[in-house]
Design a protein around this motif. Structure first.
Motif, PDB file in Angstrom:
ATOM      1  N   MET A 118       8.993 -16.134  38.876  1.00  0.00           N
ATOM      2  CA  MET A 118       7.889 -15.306  39.526  1.00  0.00           C
ATOM      3  C   MET A 118       8.055 -13.818  39.464  1.00  0.00           C
ATOM      4  O   MET A 118       7.133 -13.102  39.374  1.00  0.00           O
ATOM      5  CB  MET A 118       7.877 -15.814  40.873  1.00  0.00           C
ATOM      6  CG  MET A 118       6.719 -15.014  41.874  1.00  0.00           C
ATOM      7  SD  MET A 118       5.300 -15.853  41.375  1.00  0.00           S
ATOM      8  CE  MET A 118       4.222 -14.918  42.438  1.00  0.00           C
ATOM      9  N   LYS A 119       9.383 -13.435  39.261  1.00  0.00           N
ATOM     10  CA  LYS A 119       9.670 -12.203  39.268  1.00  0.00           C
ATOM     11  C   LYS A 119       9.488 -11.438  37.640  1.00  0.00           C
ATOM     12  O   LYS A 119       8.733 -10.741  37.571  1.00  0.00           O
ATOM     13  CB  LYS A 119      11.117 -12.060  39.465  1.00  0.00           C
ATOM     14  CG  LYS A 119      11.598 -11.902  40.989  1.00  0.00           C
ATOM     15  CD  LYS A 119      12.999 -11.515  41.194  1.00  0.00           C
ATOM     16  CE  LYS A 119      13.156 -11.355  42.610  1.00  0.00           C
ATOM     17  NZ  LYS A 119      14.925 -10.997  42.966  1.00  0.00           N
ATOM     18  N   GLN A 120       9.628 -12.444  37.032  1.00  0.00           N
ATOM     19  CA  GLN A 120       9.295 -12.190  35.556  1.00  0.00           C
ATOM     20  C   GLN A 120       7.756 -11.872  35.371  1.00  0.00           C
ATOM     21  O   GLN A 120       7.295 -10.967  34.571  1.00  0.00           O
ATOM     22  CB  GLN A 120       9.715 -13.425  34.539  1.00  0.00           C
ATOM     23  CG  GLN A 120      11.391 -13.216  34.123  1.00  0.00           C
ATOM     24  CD  GLN A 120      11.695 -14.059  32.899  1.00  0.00           C
ATOM     25  OE1 GLN A 120      10.825 -15.435  33.156  1.00  0.00           O
ATOM     26  NE2 GLN A 120      12.251 -13.713  32.188  1.00  0.00           N
ATOM     27  N   LEU A 121       6.855 -12.662  35.834  1.00  0.00           N
ATOM     28  CA  LEU A 121       5.322 -12.570  35.835  1.00  0.00           C
ATOM     29  C   LEU A 121       5.084 -11.005  36.648  1.00  0.00           C
ATOM     30  O   LEU A 121       4.254 -10.501  36.124  1.00  0.00           O
ATOM     31  CB  LEU A 121       4.884 -13.789  36.690  1.00  0.00           C
ATOM     32  CG  LEU A 121       3.168 -13.535  36.820  1.00  0.00           C
ATOM     33  CD1 LEU A 121       2.586 -13.588  35.290  1.00  0.00           C
ATOM     34  CD2 LEU A 121       2.744 -14.704  37.542  1.00  0.00           C
ATOM     35  N   ILE A 122       5.519 -10.934  37.740  1.00  0.00           N
ATOM     36  CA  ILE A 122       5.315  -9.619  38.398  1.00  0.00           C
ATOM     37  C   ILE A 122       5.810  -8.404  37.491  1.00  0.00           C
ATOM     38  O   ILE A 122       4.974  -7.475  37.158  1.00  0.00           O
ATOM     39  CB  ILE A 122       6.016  -9.664  39.641  1.00  0.00           C
ATOM     40  CG1 ILE A 122       5.128 -10.552  40.683  1.00  0.00           C
ATOM     41  CG2 ILE A 122       5.952  -8.091  40.170  1.00  0.00           C
ATOM     42  CD1 ILE A 122       6.088 -10.703  42.025  1.00  0.00           C
ATOM     43  N   ARG A 123       6.902  -8.460  36.762  1.00  0.00           N
ATOM     44  CA  ARG A 123       7.510  -7.428  35.679  1.00  0.00           C
ATOM     45  C   ARG A 123       6.699  -7.518  34.709  1.00  0.00           C
ATOM     46  O   ARG A 123       6.242  -6.196  34.140  1.00  0.00           O
ATOM     47  CB  ARG A 123       8.693  -7.750  35.195  1.00  0.00           C
ATOM     48  CG  ARG A 123       9.772  -7.417  36.390  1.00  0.00           C
ATOM     49  CD  ARG A 123      11.412  -7.479  35.939  1.00  0.00           C
ATOM     50  NE  ARG A 123      12.236  -7.598  36.995  1.00  0.00           N
ATOM     51  CZ  ARG A 123      13.355  -7.715  36.806  1.00  0.00           C
ATOM     52  NH1 ARG A 123      14.053  -8.396  35.845  1.00  0.00           N
ATOM     53  NH2 ARG A 123      14.353  -7.464  37.707  1.00  0.00           N
TER      54      ARG A 123
END
Length: 104
Positions: free
Chosen positions: A1-6
């Protein structure tokens, strides 16, 4: 999820950078803000020439680029050329006046 936001944040930052760079001016091409400024300047000069009763404004063309105003067209006398240049220089925002007007 954090990768998608980044990834989304990086995408929008890259998009913003492209938009900012594409609106920047170059020596031969004006940016969007300068284009609007020059359009306003052209309108002010045309209005000033139109408001002068001694000038035949229908035959005087006005173009602006980065504060430089070019006058072209045909006038009746050298006095009209001098008057058009004087009126143009009095407009706020005009840096340079280039005269390409010709006598009839």
């Amino acid at each position: 999820m954090k990768q998608l936001i980044r990834f989304i944040a990086a995408f929008f930052m890259a998009l913003a950078l492209v938009v900012i760079v594409s609106c920047a001016s170059t020596p031969k091409q004006e940016g969007m803000g300068e284009y609007v400024d020059d359009s306003v300047l052209t309108t002010k000069v045309k209005a000033a020439i139109l408001n002068d009763p001694s000038l035949s404004s229908a035959e005087i063309n006005v173009e602006s680029f980065k504060g430089k105003v070019q006058l072209s067209g045909f006038v009746k006398s050298r006095a009209d050329i001098a008057k058009a240049i004087e009126v143009t220089r009095a407009v706020n925002g005009v840096w340079i006046v280039k005269n390409d007007m010709q006598l009839k």
